[in-house]
Scaffold this motif. Sequence first.
Motif, mmCIF file in Angstrom:
data_model
loop_
_atom_site.group_PDB
_atom_site.id
_atom_site.type_symbol
_atom_site.label_atom_id
_atom_site.label_comp_id
_atom_site.label_asym_id
_atom_site.label_seq_id
_atom_site.Cartn_x
_atom_site.Cartn_y
_atom_site.Cartn_z
ATOM 1 N N ARG A 108 4.103 13.766 -1.202
ATOM 2 C CA ARG A 108 5.338 13.314 -0.562
ATOM 3 C C ARG A 108 5.746 11.982 -1.175
ATOM 4 N NH1 ARG A 108 6.721 13.667 4.765
ATOM 5 N NH2 ARG A 108 6.625 15.668 5.354
ATOM 6 N N PHE A 109 4.731 11.524 -2.101
ATOM 7 C CA PHE A 109 4.736 10.318 -2.645
ATOM 8 C C PHE A 109 5.746 10.656 -3.837
ATOM 9 C CE2 PHE A 109 0.374 7.856 -1.548
ATOM 10 C CZ PHE A 109 0.876 7.676 -0.045
ATOM 11 N N GLU A 110 5.573 11.713 -4.522
ATOM 12 C CA GLU A 110 6.275 12.235 -5.726
ATOM 13 C C GLU A 110 7.722 12.449 -5.188
ATOM 14 O OE1 GLU A 110 4.231 15.254 -7.831
ATOM 15 O OE2 GLU A 110 2.645 14.043 -8.031
ATOM 16 N N GLU A 111 7.856 13.063 -3.991
ATOM 17 C CA GLU A 111 8.953 13.434 -3.374
ATOM 18 C C GLU A 111 9.890 12.054 -3.364
ATOM 19 O OE1 GLU A 111 10.346 14.962 0.851
ATOM 20 O OE2 GLU A 111 8.458 16.149 -0.151
ATOM 21 N N TRP A 112 9.411 10.998 -2.654
ATOM 22 C CA TRP A 112 10.114 10.001 -2.359
ATOM 23 C C TRP A 112 10.203 9.179 -3.699
ATOM 24 C CZ3 TRP A 112 5.918 8.618 1.934
ATOM 25 C CH2 TRP A 112 6.153 9.646 3.116
ATOM 26 N N LYS A 113 9.624 9.511 -4.831
ATOM 27 C CA LYS A 113 9.893 8.692 -6.232
ATOM 28 C C LYS A 113 9.322 7.511 -6.068
ATOM 29 C CE LYS A 113 13.744 11.579 -7.822
ATOM 30 N NZ LYS A 113 13.717 12.430 -6.974
ATOM 31 N N GLN B 101 6.611 -4.491 -2.095
ATOM 32 C CA GLN B 101 6.405 -3.075 -2.467
ATOM 33 C C GLN B 101 6.538 -2.264 -1.205
ATOM 34 O OE1 GLN B 101 2.586 -3.993 -4.469
ATOM 35 N NE2 GLN B 101 3.275 -2.940 -6.525
ATOM 36 N N LEU B 102 5.884 -2.664 -0.142
ATOM 37 C CA LEU B 102 5.736 -2.094 1.166
ATOM 38 C C LEU B 102 7.388 -1.749 1.627
ATOM 39 C CD1 LEU B 102 2.689 -3.668 3.203
ATOM 40 C CD2 LEU B 102 2.905 -1.340 2.405
ATOM 41 N N THR B 103 8.127 -2.901 1.400
ATOM 42 C CA THR B 103 9.362 -2.828 1.811
ATOM 43 C C THR B 103 10.231 -1.598 1.237
ATOM 44 O OG1 THR B 103 9.440 -5.207 2.050
ATOM 45 C CG2 THR B 103 11.642 -4.106 2.298
ATOM 46 N N SER B 104 9.818 -1.770 -0.361
ATOM 47 C CA SER B 104 10.441 -0.548 -0.994
ATOM 48 C C SER B 104 9.996 0.734 -0.462
ATOM 49 C CB SER B 104 10.132 -0.922 -2.545
ATOM 50 O OG SER B 104 10.373 0.292 -3.191
ATOM 51 N N ILE B 105 8.627 0.785 -0.224
ATOM 52 C CA ILE B 105 8.027 1.947 0.328
ATOM 53 C C ILE B 105 8.685 2.753 1.475
ATOM 54 C CG2 ILE B 105 5.861 3.319 0.870
ATOM 55 C CD1 ILE B 105 4.448 1.104 -0.746
ATOM 56 N N SER C 156 2.515 3.990 -4.845
ATOM 57 C CA SER C 156 1.671 4.835 -4.452
ATOM 58 C C SER C 156 0.376 4.417 -4.130
ATOM 59 C CB SER C 156 1.837 5.947 -5.571
ATOM 60 O OG SER C 156 2.632 6.580 -5.615
ATOM 61 N N ASP C 157 0.063 3.389 -5.019
ATOM 62 C CA ASP C 157 -1.331 2.968 -4.534
ATOM 63 C C ASP C 157 -1.429 1.878 -3.165
ATOM 64 O OD1 ASP C 157 -2.557 3.914 -6.657
ATOM 65 O OD2 ASP C 157 -2.906 2.252 -7.925
ATOM 66 N N VAL C 158 -0.241 1.163 -3.280
ATOM 67 C CA VAL C 158 -0.155 0.432 -2.204
ATOM 68 C C VAL C 158 -0.151 1.124 -0.630
ATOM 69 C CG1 VAL C 158 1.390 -1.382 -0.914
ATOM 70 C CG2 VAL C 158 0.866 -1.715 -3.234
ATOM 71 N N ALA C 159 0.861 2.256 -0.950
ATOM 72 C CA ALA C 159 0.985 2.954 0.354
ATOM 73 C C ALA C 159 -0.410 3.798 0.663
ATOM 74 C CB ALA C 159 2.123 4.140 -0.201
ATOM 75 N N LEU C 160 -0.855 4.077 -0.283
ATOM 76 C CA LEU C 160 -2.311 4.727 -0.035
ATOM 77 C C LEU C 160 -3.178 3.747 0.910
ATOM 78 C CD1 LEU C 160 -3.775 7.514 -0.281
ATOM 79 C CD2 LEU C 160 -4.477 6.475 -2.369
ATOM 80 N N LEU C 161 -3.495 2.558 0.188
ATOM 81 C CA LEU C 161 -4.257 1.681 0.940
ATOM 82 C C LEU C 161 -3.812 1.511 2.239
ATOM 83 C CD1 LEU C 161 -4.855 -0.716 -2.033
ATOM 84 C CD2 LEU C 161 -6.383 0.655 -0.967
ATOM 85 N N SER C 162 -2.388 1.135 2.581
ATOM 86 C CA SER C 162 -1.583 0.715 3.584
ATOM 87 C C SER C 162 -2.145 1.862 4.785
ATOM 88 C CB SER C 162 -0.078 0.728 3.491
ATOM 89 O OG SER C 162 0.448 0.539 4.939
ATOM 90 N N LEU C 163 -1.850 3.427 4.263
ATOM 91 C CA LEU C 163 -2.303 4.350 5.251
ATOM 92 C C LEU C 163 -3.711 4.406 5.486
ATOM 93 C CD1 LEU C 163 -0.102 7.225 3.445
ATOM 94 C CD2 LEU C 163 0.183 6.409 5.680
ATOM 95 N N LYS C 164 -4.589 3.837 4.809
ATOM 96 C CA LYS C 164 -6.005 3.918 5.106
ATOM 97 C C LYS C 164 -6.252 2.615 6.004
ATOM 98 C CE LYS C 164 -9.061 4.785 1.816
ATOM 99 N NZ LYS C 164 -9.697 6.160 1.765
ATOM 100 N N GLY C 165 -5.242 1.937 6.271
ATOM 101 C CA GLY C 165 -5.588 0.850 7.561
ATOM 102 C C GLY C 165 -5.805 -0.600 6.824
ATOM 103 N N PHE C 166 -5.592 -0.741 5.491
ATOM 104 C CA PHE C 166 -5.825 -1.967 4.831
ATOM 105 C C PHE C 166 -4.299 -2.964 5.178
ATOM 106 C CE2 PHE C 166 -8.620 0.266 2.277
ATOM 107 C CZ PHE C 166 -9.666 -0.550 2.123
ATOM 108 N N GLU C 167 -4.980 -4.152 5.575
ATOM 109 C CA GLU C 167 -3.829 -5.167 5.839
ATOM 110 C C GLU C 167 -3.197 -5.750 4.622
ATOM 111 O OE1 GLU C 167 -2.975 -5.714 8.922
ATOM 112 O OE2 GLU C 167 -4.505 -4.581 9.594
ATOM 113 N N THR C 168 -1.881 -6.356 4.733
ATOM 114 C CA THR C 168 -1.246 -6.947 3.493
ATOM 115 C C THR C 168 -2.172 -7.757 2.737
ATOM 116 O OG1 THR C 168 0.607 -6.583 4.830
ATOM 117 C CG2 THR C 168 0.865 -7.688 2.586
ATOM 118 N N ALA C 169 -2.963 -8.433 3.268
ATOM 119 C CA ALA C 169 -3.541 -9.738 2.536
ATOM 120 C C ALA C 169 -4.674 -8.910 1.877
ATOM 121 C CB ALA C 169 -4.399 -10.467 3.614
ATOM 122 N N GLU C 170 -5.621 -7.881 2.455
ATOM 123 C CA GLU C 170 -6.409 -7.039 1.879
ATOM 124 C C GLU C 170 -6.165 -6.414 0.861
ATOM 125 O OE1 GLU C 170 -9.540 -5.565 5.465
ATOM 126 O OE2 GLU C 170 -7.592 -5.020 5.679
#
Lengths: 207, 174
Positions: free
Chosen positions: B104-109, B144-148, B115-129
């Motif tokens: 999916r990450f590749e599909e969304w380019k 980066q999150l906004t872009s994602i 990709s790293d940030v998206a993964l961490l975000s999906l794993k439940g880490f907060e922005t600060a973390e």
Amino acid sequence: MENTAKPVRKWDPIVKLTHWGVALVIVSNALIVGEGSIAHIYAGYFLAALIALRLLWGLIGSANARFSAFPPNPVAALGHARDIVAGRKEAHASHNPLGALMAYALWACLLVVIGSGIAMAGAPPAITTPVSVSQLVSEGEEEEGEGEHDEYGEGGEEGEGEEIFEEVHEIAVNLLYILIFLHIGGVALETARSGRRTVTAMLPGGR
Amino acid sequence: MSTPLKPRQRAAGRTLGDRRVTLVAGVVVVQAVAAIFFLADAVVDIAEDGWGWHVISEAAIAFALLAGVVAGAYHTRYMVERARRDAEALTIARGALAEQLQARFEEWKLTAAESDVALLSLKGFETAEISRLRNVAEGTVRAQLTSIYAKSGVSSRHGLLSQFFDDLIELGDA
């Protein structure tokens, strides 16, 4: 790290409990309590229960603990020995072939120790009156004379029979010490070859 | 893939399962010991007094203890095997999910950093973390999150998560 870990290869709790229970009894009976003492006999029965459970577990236990996972195979053991010499490493889910032979040797030896011990001591002696710890762990009476053992024995020609059992018991125990020595050496060797997992797989938690 | 973990829940869950198996196994060991002593006692009683009601009841108890040991052993085996299967299934599911995420990450380019940030975000880490883990400013992570979110066509972290859960839930129903 956890999400890079392969499926965990550790021994199940029955294997661990019986392994360390047996180790504890051997240390206790060899070093702490007196030969033929009441505590020695009780520990022997405790040992018998642990071995019986482990052998039952070998038939109906978890995949890695079953005998079918590590059949005694001298040819495979030789191959494994060659691998060691040549520095080849191979992962084994259960015992490695040499370790399997060691496990069967230890069990056979322990069964002889248990059998000869029970033949000498009979049933677990009743502890009727309150006794002190020192009485429990002090050496039992020698068989020569007195016939104190009539209480547990079948009577008759036990004098000679018990002497044979005593010989067998002592020889088997000394053989057991040699096997344990080799066992620890084998674990040390395998740890040096394949890493800490050899040891940690048998520890509580096992990671 | 070796990403940081939100380790608390998972570690606790695993230890609890381990403890439960160990507890059952411990009971089996104690039962086995009790059975041996009881059996020895029964054998001596038979040798001394022959068969009688006392001995018959003792033998019955010894038999019950032995049956308990065997049943307990079977139950322990079931628990051990199930834990192993669960671990394997989890490994497989984890691998499959990782592939799915990557696709999916590749599909969304997404860029590598996104990709790293998206993964961490999906794993439940907060922005600060995430900013701490990646050694960047919080503002960077937020950008980066906004872009994602923009690239994946969602407006929030929940939306991002549902992109994956949607598929899983459909698969589960089918």
